[in-house]
Write a protein that holds these residues in place. Structure first.
Motif, PDB file in Angstrom:
ATOM      1  N   PHE A   1      30.633 -14.533 -32.880  1.00 32.74           N
ATOM      2  CA  PHE A   1      31.074 -14.584 -31.382  1.00 32.74           C
ATOM      3  C   PHE A   1      31.340 -13.081 -30.646  1.00 32.74           C
ATOM      4  O   PHE A   1      31.116 -12.527 -29.758  1.00 32.74           O
ATOM      5  N   ASP A   2      32.004 -12.391 -31.808  1.00 28.88           N
ATOM      6  CA  ASP A   2      32.513 -11.224 -31.572  1.00 28.88           C
ATOM      7  C   ASP A   2      31.503 -10.128 -31.760  1.00 28.88           C
ATOM      8  O   ASP A   2      31.547  -9.202 -30.578  1.00 28.88           O
ATOM      9  N   ASN A   3      30.526 -10.111 -32.655  1.00 29.07           N
ATOM     10  CA  ASN A   3      29.549  -9.414 -32.523  1.00 29.07           C
ATOM     11  C   ASN A   3      28.463  -9.468 -31.266  1.00 29.07           C
ATOM     12  O   ASN A   3      28.244  -8.558 -30.787  1.00 29.07           O
TER      13      ASN A   3
ATOM     14  N   LEU B   1      43.466   5.305 -27.926  1.00 26.43           N
ATOM     15  CA  LEU B   1      42.582   3.856 -27.666  1.00 26.43           C
ATOM     16  C   LEU B   1      42.159   3.137 -28.874  1.00 26.43           C
ATOM     17  O   LEU B   1      42.287   2.048 -29.240  1.00 26.43           O
ATOM     18  N   LEU B   2      41.989   4.046 -30.131  1.00 27.51           N
ATOM     19  CA  LEU B   2      41.723   3.669 -31.385  1.00 27.51           C
ATOM     20  C   LEU B   2      43.104   3.226 -32.002  1.00 27.51           C
ATOM     21  O   LEU B   2      43.171   2.510 -33.161  1.00 27.51           O
ATOM     22  N   ARG B   3      44.220   3.820 -31.653  1.00 21.39           N
ATOM     23  CA  ARG B   3      45.404   3.776 -32.406  1.00 21.39           C
ATOM     24  C   ARG B   3      46.334   2.289 -31.668  1.00 21.39           C
ATOM     25  O   ARG B   3      47.380   2.268 -32.287  1.00 21.39           O
ATOM     26  N   ASP B   4      45.659   1.777 -30.871  1.00 17.61           N
ATOM     27  CA  ASP B   4      46.190   0.699 -30.363  1.00 17.61           C
ATOM     28  C   ASP B   4      47.532   0.717 -29.562  1.00 17.61           C
ATOM     29  O   ASP B   4      48.485   0.200 -29.604  1.00 17.61           O
TER      30      ASP B   4
ATOM     31  N   GLU C   1      31.704  -0.528 -35.308  1.00 20.45           N
ATOM     32  CA  GLU C   1      32.301  -0.720 -36.669  1.00 20.45           C
ATOM     33  C   GLU C   1      33.434  -1.595 -36.725  1.00 20.45           C
ATOM     34  O   GLU C   1      33.668  -2.310 -37.682  1.00 20.45           O
ATOM     35  N   ASP C   2      34.109  -1.586 -35.655  1.00 19.49           N
ATOM     36  CA  ASP C   2      35.398  -2.449 -35.551  1.00 19.49           C
ATOM     37  C   ASP C   2      35.533  -3.499 -34.204  1.00 19.49           C
ATOM     38  O   ASP C   2      35.882  -3.056 -33.207  1.00 19.49           O
ATOM     39  N   PRO C   3      34.788  -4.487 -34.050  1.00 15.47           N
ATOM     40  CA  PRO C   3      34.667  -5.129 -32.677  1.00 15.47           C
ATOM     41  C   PRO C   3      36.210  -5.505 -32.155  1.00 15.47           C
ATOM     42  O   PRO C   3      36.200  -5.793 -31.071  1.00 15.47           O
ATOM     43  N   ARG C   4      37.049  -5.608 -33.122  1.00 15.58           N
ATOM     44  CA  ARG C   4      38.227  -5.778 -32.431  1.00 15.58           C
ATOM     45  C   ARG C   4      38.959  -4.967 -31.333  1.00 15.58           C
ATOM     46  O   ARG C   4      39.694  -5.252 -30.588  1.00 15.58           O
ATOM     47  N   ASP C   5      38.428  -3.544 -31.414  1.00 10.00           N
ATOM     48  CA  ASP C   5      38.660  -2.722 -30.507  1.00 10.00           C
ATOM     49  C   ASP C   5      38.132  -3.147 -28.993  1.00 10.00           C
ATOM     50  O   ASP C   5      38.604  -2.385 -28.060  1.00 10.00           O
TER      51      ASP C   5
END
Lengths: 301, 46
Positions: A163-165, A274-277, A214-218
């Motif tokens: 789903f994330d992908n 953005l990448l550092r949350d 590389e990291d869909p959580r972002d």
């Protein structure tokens, strides 16, 4: 179009190395397009059929003419689908998370080649049906062996769910469409310096796509930023490009250039957060960007 | 570029490329034969 003065960091009279902008790879964050000569040649190999069809016209053979023209059209369409399929495959391979192309173009191209050959064999060359079908099947199979099949399965990252992908792939698809719209609009501006700058910003955006893959959580954080950023850039570029080149006064040009500089700077500076949350930082940045676009009257919303 | 991978892998790779090339030759032969009218029982101009 304005002339361009050539010269680089090491040319006589170039600015001191401290003030020169750092060298940038021309193909940063994107790949040079591969062109398959063999696939291009398929257009050429269809040509004898056209001449045969012309011969059939002069001999007064309508069935032969229709078969040969049909075969020629089929082979041309097949070559087009094949080239398009190879392009879609390259785009699929360049990404880490991607869905397969919606239409299996290479497969359709092979089927079309087989049908065209069978049609010509039966109606134009007097070959019995089984023989024509055999030629058609061998031609189609040879095309599949020579050029391969389309990617059929989505590819993603191990460990995160489909789903994330799927969401990342869809979001990047949309963003890529926007990037190509921006590049098209900037091409209409007709000023190399501006085009180069827009291209640089688009490269940065593409860099972010690769990070997201590389990291869909972002994605949730990146989506808002990308939407405001890319939509703003697209609206502004389209508006500026739609001004006739004579109608572009110094003020609108300055405004647009300033906006580009702002966008470029904010993107570089806030990509990190953005990448550092760092959510609060990013929200403020998005708001500032939104206000800025509204004030300039360059955004449609 | 220097070849990489084991001998078996390299052989498989070159074999694959050869297969693709031969398939392309077969395809071109059939398409051109159809264009020059050589696919019929009587043969064509070739």
């Amino acid at each position: 179009m304005a002339s361009r003065k050539f010269g680089g960091r090491f040319s006589p009279g170039a600015p001191a190395s401290g003030s020169a902008e750092p060298g940038r790879a021309v193909f940063a964050n994107r790949r040079a397009r591969k062109v398959s000569i063999r696939a291009r040649l398929m257009y050429l190999f269809a040509l004898p059929l056209l001449f045969s069809a012309l011969g059939a016209i002069f001999r007064g053979e309508p069935v032969e003419m229709i078969a040969e023209l049909g075969g020629f059209a089929g082979l041309l369409l097949s070559a087009y689908l094949l080239n398009d399929g190879l392009k879609a495959e390259a785009a699929f391979e360049a990404r880490r998370v991607a869905r397969p192309p919606a239409i299996p173009r290479k497969l359709f191209a092979a089927v079309l080649t087989g049908l065209a050959i069978a049609l010509v064999g039966t109606l134009s060359l007097g070959q019995p049906l089984p023989g024509s079908v055999a030629f058609g099947v061998v031609a189609g199979a040879a095309q599949i062996l020579a050029f391969g099949l389309d990617p059929m399965r989505a590819k993603g990252i191990d460990g995160s769910d489909d789903f994330d992908n799927e969401r990342v792939a869809r979001a990047i698809d949309r963003a890529e469409t926007q990037v190509s719209a921006i590049m098209q609009a900037s091409g209409r501006i007709g000023e190399r310096a501006v085009e180069a700058r827009v291209e640089r910003i688009c490269d940065q955006a593409r860099g972010l796509f690769r990070v997201l893959e590389e990291d869909p959580r972002d994605l949730p954080r990146a989506r808002k930023f990308l939407t405001v950023y890319l939509t703003g850039l697209r609206d502004a570029t389209e508006k500026f490009a739609s001004l006739p080149s004579r109608g572009r006064d110094a003020e609108s040009r300055d405004k647009y250039q300033a906006l580009l500089a702002d966008l470029e700077q904010s993107f570089t500076a806030h990509r990190e957060s953005l990448l550092r949350d760092d959510r609060s930082d990013l929200d403020i940045e998005i708001e500032v960007l939104r206000e800025r676009l509204k004030q300039d009257g360059l955004s449609s919303n | 570029m220097f070849p990489t991978g084991s001998l078996l892998q390299r052989t498989q790779k070159t074999g694959h490329l050869k297969m693709r090339f031969f398939a392309f030759v077969v395809l071109v032969a059939i398409v051109l034969a159809a264009g020059f009218g050589a696919l019929g029982p009587a043969g064509g101009v070739l």
